[in-house]
Design an enzyme around this catalytic site. Structure first.
Site, mmCIF file in Angstrom:
data_model
loop_
_atom_site.group_PDB
_atom_site.id
_atom_site.type_symbol
_atom_site.label_atom_id
_atom_site.label_comp_id
_atom_site.label_asym_id
_atom_site.label_seq_id
_atom_site.Cartn_x
_atom_site.Cartn_y
_atom_site.Cartn_z
ATOM 1 N N ASP A 92 10.051 -0.727 -7.080
ATOM 2 C CA ASP A 92 10.203 -2.369 -7.558
ATOM 3 C C ASP A 92 11.168 -2.689 -6.220
ATOM 4 O OD1 ASP A 92 10.942 -5.045 -8.015
ATOM 5 O OD2 ASP A 92 11.090 -4.606 -10.208
ATOM 6 N N HIS A 239 -1.149 -18.814 13.548
ATOM 7 C CA HIS A 239 -2.371 -18.629 14.491
ATOM 8 C C HIS A 239 -2.725 -19.863 15.353
ATOM 9 C CE1 HIS A 239 -2.493 -15.065 11.913
ATOM 10 N NE2 HIS A 239 -3.285 -15.875 10.863
HETATM 11 N N1 LIG Z 1 -4.345 -11.335 2.774
HETATM 12 C C1 LIG Z 1 -4.288 -11.632 4.101
HETATM 13 O O1 LIG Z 1 -5.645 -11.742 4.481
HETATM 14 C C2 LIG Z 1 -3.092 -12.027 5.037
HETATM 15 C C3 LIG Z 1 -2.048 -11.925 4.473
HETATM 16 N N2 LIG Z 1 -0.691 -11.972 5.358
HETATM 17 C C4 LIG Z 1 0.687 -11.989 4.850
HETATM 18 O O2 LIG Z 1 0.810 -10.603 4.181
HETATM 19 C C5 LIG Z 1 1.525 -10.885 3.127
HETATM 20 C C6 LIG Z 1 1.113 -10.177 1.809
HETATM 21 O O3 LIG Z 1 -0.154 -11.101 1.500
HETATM 22 P P1 LIG Z 1 -1.163 -10.384 0.548
HETATM 23 O O4 LIG Z 1 -1.547 -9.029 0.926
HETATM 24 O O5 LIG Z 1 -2.378 -11.226 0.540
HETATM 25 O O6 LIG Z 1 -0.403 -10.748 -0.848
HETATM 26 P P2 LIG Z 1 -0.420 -9.933 -2.288
HETATM 27 O O7 LIG Z 1 0.118 -10.526 -3.406
HETATM 28 O O8 LIG Z 1 -2.128 -9.626 -2.370
HETATM 29 O O9 LIG Z 1 0.197 -8.341 -1.996
HETATM 30 C C7 LIG Z 1 1.608 -8.273 -2.153
HETATM 31 C C8 LIG Z 1 1.839 -6.789 -2.727
HETATM 32 O O10 LIG Z 1 2.820 -6.716 -3.090
HETATM 33 C C9 LIG Z 1 3.369 -6.426 -4.596
HETATM 34 N N3 LIG Z 1 4.768 -6.805 -4.869
HETATM 35 C C10 LIG Z 1 4.965 -7.973 -5.155
HETATM 36 N N4 LIG Z 1 6.141 -7.889 -5.772
HETATM 37 C C11 LIG Z 1 6.621 -6.738 -5.825
HETATM 38 C C12 LIG Z 1 7.791 -5.930 -6.228
HETATM 39 N N5 LIG Z 1 8.845 -6.595 -6.458
HETATM 40 N N6 LIG Z 1 7.853 -4.743 -5.891
HETATM 41 C C13 LIG Z 1 6.753 -3.872 -5.411
HETATM 42 N N7 LIG Z 1 5.634 -4.670 -5.048
HETATM 43 C C14 LIG Z 1 5.636 -5.983 -5.282
HETATM 44 C C15 LIG Z 1 2.131 -7.157 -5.349
HETATM 45 O O11 LIG Z 1 1.839 -6.650 -6.477
HETATM 46 P P3 LIG Z 1 1.527 -7.552 -7.558
HETATM 47 O O12 LIG Z 1 0.159 -7.975 -7.507
HETATM 48 O O13 LIG Z 1 1.779 -6.702 -9.005
HETATM 49 O O14 LIG Z 1 2.121 -9.014 -7.524
HETATM 50 C C16 LIG Z 1 0.943 -6.888 -4.299
HETATM 51 O O15 LIG Z 1 0.273 -5.656 -4.624
HETATM 52 C C17 LIG Z 1 2.128 -12.186 2.975
HETATM 53 O O16 LIG Z 1 3.274 -12.558 3.723
HETATM 54 C C18 LIG Z 1 0.903 -13.036 3.771
HETATM 55 O O17 LIG Z 1 1.255 -14.210 4.368
HETATM 56 C C19 LIG Z 1 -0.990 -12.429 6.597
HETATM 57 C C20 LIG Z 1 -2.210 -12.373 7.228
HETATM 58 C C21 LIG Z 1 -3.336 -12.237 6.420
HETATM 59 O O1 LIG Z 2 -3.499 -14.973 8.162
HETATM 60 C C1 LIG Z 2 -4.386 -15.220 7.552
HETATM 61 O O2 LIG Z 2 -5.443 -14.853 8.294
HETATM 62 C C2 LIG Z 2 -6.630 -14.800 7.621
HETATM 63 C C3 LIG Z 2 -7.826 -15.080 8.561
HETATM 64 O O3 LIG Z 2 -7.695 -14.139 9.559
HETATM 65 P P1 LIG Z 2 -9.135 -13.709 10.417
HETATM 66 O O4 LIG Z 2 -8.575 -12.661 11.368
HETATM 67 O O5 LIG Z 2 -10.133 -13.479 9.380
HETATM 68 O O6 LIG Z 2 -9.516 -15.086 11.154
HETATM 69 C C4 LIG Z 2 -6.836 -15.819 6.393
HETATM 70 O O7 LIG Z 2 -8.072 -15.729 5.628
HETATM 71 C C5 LIG Z 2 -5.644 -15.650 5.609
HETATM 72 O O8 LIG Z 2 -5.658 -16.780 4.689
HETATM 73 C C6 LIG Z 2 -4.362 -15.964 6.617
HETATM 74 O O9 LIG Z 2 -3.128 -15.724 5.611
#
Ligand SMILES: NC(=O)C1=CN([C@@H]2O[C@H](COP(=O)(O)OP(=O)(O)OC[C@H]3O[C@@H](n4cnc5c(N)ncnc54)[C@H](OP(=O)(O)O)[C@@H]3O)[C@@H](O)[C@H]2O)C=CC1
Ligand SMILES: O=C1O[C@H](COP(=O)(O)O)[C@@H](O)[C@H](O)[C@H]1O
Length: 489
Positions: A92, A239
C-alpha cells in the site's frame, strides 16, 4: 543481447503495475523491447500494487494484457523470456513501513533500481517518503515520473520539492511519452537540418499553424482519474505544449537536453496569457454526449462507468495561442484535443501565407496557399501541398494542387518505428535523460495552463456538448471562422 551490452541491468519497479497505464502501455512496450533483444538479460521487472496478487498471478495478468493489446500476437519463446523477469509485491503505497519489502526484491550490487511512478500524482509524495525510509535507494537509483506532475503549479512545485529531497535532479526522469515518438523527434530534423525551412519559419511566410491531437477512445474506465483532471491537464498541459515548443522554439545551440530545455522554457514564457477577460473568445471547452464512432454506438461522458451525472469536466479543448516574440508576432497557433473524435489523428498543419499577386487566374481565382502537413500518428509522414502545372499542350498554363508525400513506412521500409513508451523506457533503463523534461519547463507550462483553468472557473464556463464521433462542439469551428480560417479536415 545485441545493441546495449554496455548498459547495466536494472531492477525496474513499476508502482501501479495493475493500473491502466502499466497494462496498456508499459508491459506492452517492455515485451516489444524484449522481442528486439533490447533489455539486458539480467534486468528484472517488479510490479507493485495494492491487490493481493502473487508472482504467478501477476505473470497471468501481464499475459492477458499482452493478449488484449497485442491482438494475441505473442511469440511463445519471447514471452517465456519476458515472464521470467516478472515478480510482484503487494505494497500500500501510502504506508511507508511496507516499502521495506523492496529490499529483498532488488539487488543494488548487481542492478540499478529504476522506480517507475505509474500512479496518480497524488501518490508521488508517499512513494518518495516510502522509498526514502526503506533504505532501498542509492546514488545510482533513478525515478521515472508520469505526467501530469501535479494538478496545477502549486502541487507540481510541492511534488518536485519532495522528489528533490530524495533524488538528485540527475536521477529524475520526467516522462512525456510524446517526446519518444519518432515523428515528434523528427520535428527537430525537419526544422533544424533542412535549409528549406530556415528562412521561412516565421511570421513573414507562415499565416497560422494548427495542432490536432484527436482520439477516438473515450475515458476507458478511468473516470476517477480523468474526471478530476480533464483534457486541458491530461493532454494539453503536456503533450500539446511539448509539440508546440518543438514547432516554434528557437534553434537550440546543440542537441543536449540542457540546450533544448532552455529554448522550450523561453518559448513557454512567451505564450500570451489567457485570462477571464479573453478566455471565452480564445478557448472552447467541450464534453461528449452519446454518438457513433466508426458506425458503433458509444455512451456519452456522463454515462461512462462510474460517472457522476453533474460533472462539468471537459473532454475536449480548442485554444487560440499567441506567441509574443519576434518570430511569431501575428501568427496564431490553433490547438485542439479531444476524446471520442471521429478517429485517432495527431497532426500539425503549417499554413503558409498567400502570394501577394496571382498570375494564374485561369486556374484559381485565389491561389491556394502552400501547406506543410506533419502526420505524427497514425500513418507517420510529411506532406507538402503545392501547386503544379497540369501537363498538356494547350496554350494556357493550368494548375492543380498536388501533394509531395513522404510516408515514413514507405521511405524507411527497413526501420521499425518504435513507440514513444518503448523508446523512453529504454532510455530510462540505459540512464540517458536527454528526452525527459526539466522541472522548470513543467512549471512554466502549468503557469500558462493554470491561468486558463482559473479563467474558466471564474467565468463558470460550462463545457459545450458534442456528439461522440465529431471534431468537438460547433464553437470550435467558430474559433477559427472568426479569424476567417477553418480547421484542416
Ligand atoms: N493510462 C494512460 O494511458 C496514461 C496514464 N498516464 C499517467 O499514469 C498515471 C497512472 O495512470 P493510470 O494507470 O491510468 O491509473 P490507474 O488508476 O489505472 O492505475 C493506478 C494503479 O495504482 C494503484 N494504486 C492506487 N492507490 C494505490 C495505493 N495506495 N497503493 C498501491 N497501489 C495503488 C491502483 O489500484 P486501484 O485500482 O485499486 O485504485 C491502480 O492499479 C497517472 O499519473 C496518469 O496521468 C500517463 C499517460 C497515459
Ligand atoms: O497521456 C495520455 O495519453 C493518451 C494518448 O496517448 P497516445 O500515445 O495514444 O496518443 C491518452 O489517451 C491519455 O488520456 C493521456 O493520459
Amino acid at each position: 543481447m545485441t545493441e546495449n551490452s554496455n548498459f547495466k541491468p536494472c531492477d525496474l519497479v513499476i508502482y501501479g503495475a495493475l493500473g491502466d497505464l502499466s497494462k496498456r502501455k508499459l508491459l506492452i512496450s517492455l515485451y516489444r523491447l524484449e522481442k528486439h533483444h533490447l533489455i539486458e538479460a539480467d534486468t528484472r521487472i517488479i510490479g507493485v500494487d495494492r491487490l493481493d496478487e502473487t508472482d504467478s498471478s501477476f505473470v497471468d495478468i501481464a499475459h492477458k494484457s499482452l493478449q488484449a493489446f497485442l491482438n494475441n500476437d505473442i511469440d511463445v519463446q519471447i514471452w517465456q523470456r519476458f515472464a521470467q523477469r516478472l515478480s510482484y509485491l503487494k505494497i500500500d503505497l501510502t504506508q511507508p513501513e511496507q516499502y521495506k519489502q523492496l529490499n529483498s526484491a532488488i539487488d543494488p550490487e548487481k542492478r540499478v533500481m529504476v522506480n517507475y511512478f505509474a500512479v496518480s500524482p497524488l501518490l508521488f509524495k508517499s512513494i518518495c517518503h516510502g522509498l526514502h525510509s526503506s533504505g532501498a535507494l542509492n546514488a545510482e537509483s533513478r525515478m521515472v515520473m508520469e505526467k501530469p506532475i501535479g494538478h496545477d503549479l502549486k502541487s507540481s512545485v510541492e511534488i518536485n520539492d519532495v522528489v528533490a529531497q530524495v533524488f538528485h535532479e540527475n536521477q529524475v526522469y520526467r516522462i512525456d511519452h510524446y517526446l519518444g515518438k519518432e515523428t515528434v523527434l523528427n520535428l527537430l530534423a525537419l526544422r533544424f537540418a533542412n535549409s528549406l525551412f530556415y528562412t521561412c519559419w516565421n511570421h513573414n511566410t507562415i499565416d497560422h499553424i494548427q495542432i490536432t491531437v484527436g482520439e477516438d477512445i473515450g475515458i476507458e474506465g478511468r473516470w476517477d482519474y480523468f474526471d478530476k483532471t480533464g483534457q486541458l491537464r491530461d493532454m494539453l498541459q503536456n503533450h500539446l505544449l511539448q509539440i508546440l515548443t518543438f514547432v516554434t522554439m528557437e534553434p537550440p545551440a546543440d542537441l543536449s537536453a540542457q540546450s533544448i530545455h532552455m529554448e522550450k522554457i523561453k518559448l513557454l514564457k512567451a505564450l500570451r496569457p489567457i485570462t477571464y477577460l479573453n478566455v471565452e473568445e480564445k478557448t472552447v471547452r467541450g464534453q461528449y454526449t452519446a454518438g457513433y464512432i466508426q458506425g458503433k454506438p458509444v455512451p456519452g461522458y456522463l454515462e461512462e462507468e462510474g460517472a457522476n451525472t453533474e460533472s462539468t469536466t471537459e473532454s475536449f479543448v480548442a485554444i487560440r495561442v499567441d506567441i509574443d516574440n519576434w518570430r511569431w508576432a501575428g501568427v496564431p497557433i490553433y490547438m485542439r484535443t479531444g476524446k471520442r473524435m471521429p478517429n485517432k489523428r495527431t497532426e500539425i498543419v503549417v499554413n503558409f501565407k498567400n502570394l501577394p499577386h496571382n498570375i494564374f487566374k485561369d486556374s484559381f481565382h485565389e491561389l491556394p496557399a502552400n501547406k506543410l502537413v506533419i502526420h505524427l500518428q497514425p500513418n507517420e509522414g510529411v506532406d507538402v501541398m503545392m501547386l503544379n502545372k497540369i501537363p498538356g499542350i494547350d496554350g494556357n498554363i493550368k494548375l492543380q494542387q498536388t501533394k509531395l508525400d513522404l510516408s515514413f513506412s514507405e521511405t524507411f521500409k527497413k526501420n521499425r518505428i518504435f513507440g514513444g513508451y518503448e523508446k523512453l523506457i529504454l532510455e530510462a533503463l540505459r540512464g540517458n535523460p536527454t528526452l525527459f523534461l526539466s522541472r522548470e519547463e513543467i512549471e512554466q507550462a502549468w503557469t500558462w495552463v493554470d491561468s486558463i483553468q482559473d479563467a474558466w472557473q471564474h467565468n463558470h464556463t460550462p463545457p459545450k456538448p458534442y456528439p461522440a464521433g465529431n471534431w468537438g462542439p460547433v464553437a470550435s469551428v467558430a474559433l477559427l471562422a472568426r479569424d476567417g480560417r477553418a480547421w484542416e479536415e
